[in-house]
Design an enzyme around this catalytic site. Structure first.
Site, PDB file in Angstrom:
ATOM      1  CG  ASP A  28      17.517 -14.640   3.289  1.00 48.67           C
ATOM      2  OD1 ASP A  28      17.274 -14.260   4.465  1.00 48.67           O
ATOM      3  OD2 ASP A  28      17.422 -13.890   2.304  1.00 48.67           O
ATOM      4  CG  HIS A  29      21.976 -13.518   3.774  1.00 51.55           C
ATOM      5  ND1 HIS A  29      21.444 -14.150   2.655  1.00 51.55           N
ATOM      6  CD2 HIS A  29      22.042 -12.198   3.463  1.00 51.55           C
ATOM      7  CE1 HIS A  29      21.231 -13.243   1.711  1.00 51.55           C
ATOM      8  NE2 HIS A  29      21.578 -12.055   2.185  1.00 51.55           N
TER       9      HIS A  29
ATOM     10  CB  CYS B 201      14.112 -13.607   3.698  1.00 53.63           C
ATOM     11  SG  CYS B 201      12.730 -12.688   3.000  1.00 53.63           S
TER      12      CYS B 201
ATOM     13  CB  THR C  52      11.466  -7.790   3.383  1.00 52.77           C
ATOM     14  OG1 THR C  52      11.534  -8.786   2.336  1.00 52.77           O
ATOM     15  CG2 THR C  52      12.426  -6.661   3.077  1.00 52.77           C
ATOM     16  N   GLY C  53      10.959 -10.758   4.686  1.00 55.89           N
ATOM     17  CA  GLY C  53       9.919 -11.798   4.694  1.00 55.89           C
ATOM     18  C   GLY C  53       9.203 -11.896   3.362  1.00 55.89           C
ATOM     19  CB  ILE C  54       8.781  -9.483   0.575  1.00 55.20           C
ATOM     20  CG1 ILE C  54       8.132  -8.429   1.481  1.00 55.20           C
ATOM     21  CG2 ILE C  54       8.090  -9.478  -0.798  1.00 55.20           C
ATOM     22  CD1 ILE C  54       8.340  -6.992   1.022  1.00 55.20           C
TER      23      ILE C  54
ATOM     24  CG  HIS D  63     -10.763 -15.776   8.795  1.00 60.02           C
ATOM     25  ND1 HIS D  63     -11.217 -14.476   8.684  1.00 60.02           N
ATOM     26  CD2 HIS D  63     -11.424 -16.316   9.873  1.00 60.02           C
ATOM     27  CE1 HIS D  63     -12.108 -14.248   9.640  1.00 60.02           C
ATOM     28  NE2 HIS D  63     -12.229 -15.335  10.384  1.00 60.02           N
TER      29      HIS D  63
ATOM     30  CG  HIS E 225     -13.214 -18.698   7.160  1.00 65.18           C
ATOM     31  ND1 HIS E 225     -13.150 -17.475   6.538  1.00 65.18           N
ATOM     32  CD2 HIS E 225     -13.832 -18.504   8.343  1.00 65.18           C
ATOM     33  CE1 HIS E 225     -13.686 -16.566   7.339  1.00 65.18           C
ATOM     34  NE2 HIS E 225     -14.108 -17.159   8.433  1.00 65.18           N
TER      35      HIS E 225
HETATM   36  C1  RB5 Z   1      18.702 -10.499   1.044  1.00 62.52           C
HETATM   37  O1  RB5 Z   1      19.601  -9.433   0.998  1.00 62.52           O
HETATM   38  C2  RB5 Z   1      17.290  -9.988   0.955  1.00 62.52           C
HETATM   39  O2  RB5 Z   1      17.005  -9.604  -0.336  1.00 62.52           O
HETATM   40  C3  RB5 Z   1      16.330 -11.062   1.406  1.00 62.52           C
HETATM   41  O3  RB5 Z   1      16.626 -11.434   2.712  1.00 62.52           O
HETATM   42  C4  RB5 Z   1      14.859 -10.697   1.425  1.00 62.52           C
HETATM   43  O4  RB5 Z   1      14.635  -9.514   2.103  1.00 62.52           O
HETATM   44  C5  RB5 Z   1      14.175 -10.768   0.132  1.00 62.52           C
HETATM   45  O5  RB5 Z   1      12.954 -10.560   0.012  1.00 62.52           O
END
Ligand code: RB5
Length: 145
Positions: free
Chosen positions: A7-8, A64, A66-68, A97, A132
């Protein structure tokens, strides 16, 4: 073939990873986004992961902020084992693994130098198999429930 998307929030990191893949002559397909304009990460994860489950790409890399969020979205796609990594050991062992097929990273949480190290070890480490194998099979069976 590597599927890559962000994403951005992960756009700049994705562009750095593309430069790395170009230097190493590793083929990839970029599923967007293509600018820093705001976009929704689940849609990018869906498109990128589709290329993997359809067999067009072997592995994926998603970024993204955070990558989360993008790792959560990727793990909703049947057949995807996405690992959010911010350290070398995890990027290596998720291949050994977990047979992870998607590496997720946060463009706002780790430096580009470290991210490229994670990409390198992720792409070059094989699945260990053995005990594994059974665990990964059990993991994938959870998708049926
Ligand atoms: C976008 O602002 C942000 O929420 C996204 O890139 C990401 O961190 C979500 O988990």
């Amino acid at each position: 073939m590597i599927a890559i998307g962000s994403d951005h929030g992960g756009f700049e990191l994705k562009e750095e990873i593309k430069k790395y893949l170009d230097e190493k002559n590793i083929p990839y397909e970029d599923f967007g986004t293509y600018s820093t304009d705001s976009v929704d990460y689940p849609l990018i994860a869906e498109k990128t992961c589709a290329a993997i489950v359809e067999g067009k790409c072997d592995k994926g890399i998603l970024c993204c902020g955070t990558g989360i969020g993008i790792s959560m979205a990727a793990n909703k796609v049947k057949g995807i084992r996405a690992a959010l990594c911010s350290d070398y050991f995890s990027a290596k062992y998720t291949r050994l693994h977990n047979d992870a097929n998607v590496l997720c990273m946060g463009g706002r949480t780790i430096g580009h130098g470290l991210a490229l190290e994670l990409v390198e070890v992720f792409l070059n480490t094989p699945f260990e198999g053995g005990r594994h194998e059974r665990r990964v099979e059990q993991l994938m069976k959870l998708e049926e429930k």
